[in-house]
Design a protein around this motif. Structure first.
Motif: not given
Length: 112
Positions: A97, A101, A105
């Motif tokens: 996870t 992320k 980003s």
């Protein structure tokens, strides 16, 4: 016994009957010539004379082949408890996870 170059294994002509893989290797020691190996059936009597000098020999006790464990059930990780496996899966999922992320980003900042 002549060895194949670079392998340490007997050359095929060392065993004219082609049974080297079917018979055990016995190690002998001659006080004059040193150590040598012979492929012999299990039922064969130990050699008494050195094939090179004719002197008396004695059969040595060797370690034999190493045992290789393959497959499942031989490692500590194969017998982990369900609680340990669940915690490991949770930790792995959290790592995945975080990586997702980070990618999102990075993609968002490159779009600007």
């Amino acid at each position: 016994m002549r060895k194949s170059p670079g392998t340490g294994f007997p050359r095929p002509e060392a065993d004219p009957r082609g049974t080297a893989g079917l018979m055990p290797t016995y190690e002998y020691e001659c006080p004059n010539c040193g150590r040598f190996e012979r492929f012999q059936p299990i039922t064969a009597k130990p050699l008494k004379a050195c094939p090179d000098c004719g002197g008396a020999v004695r059969r040595l006790i060797s370690a034999g082949a190493g045992i290789i464990f393959k497959g499942h059930g031989f490692h500590a990780t194969d017998y982990r408890s369900q609680g340990y496996r669940a915690a490991e899966k949770k930790e792995k999922d959290a790592t995945v996870t975080k990586k997702e992320k980070k990618k999102e980003s990075a993609a968002a900042s490159s779009d600007d």
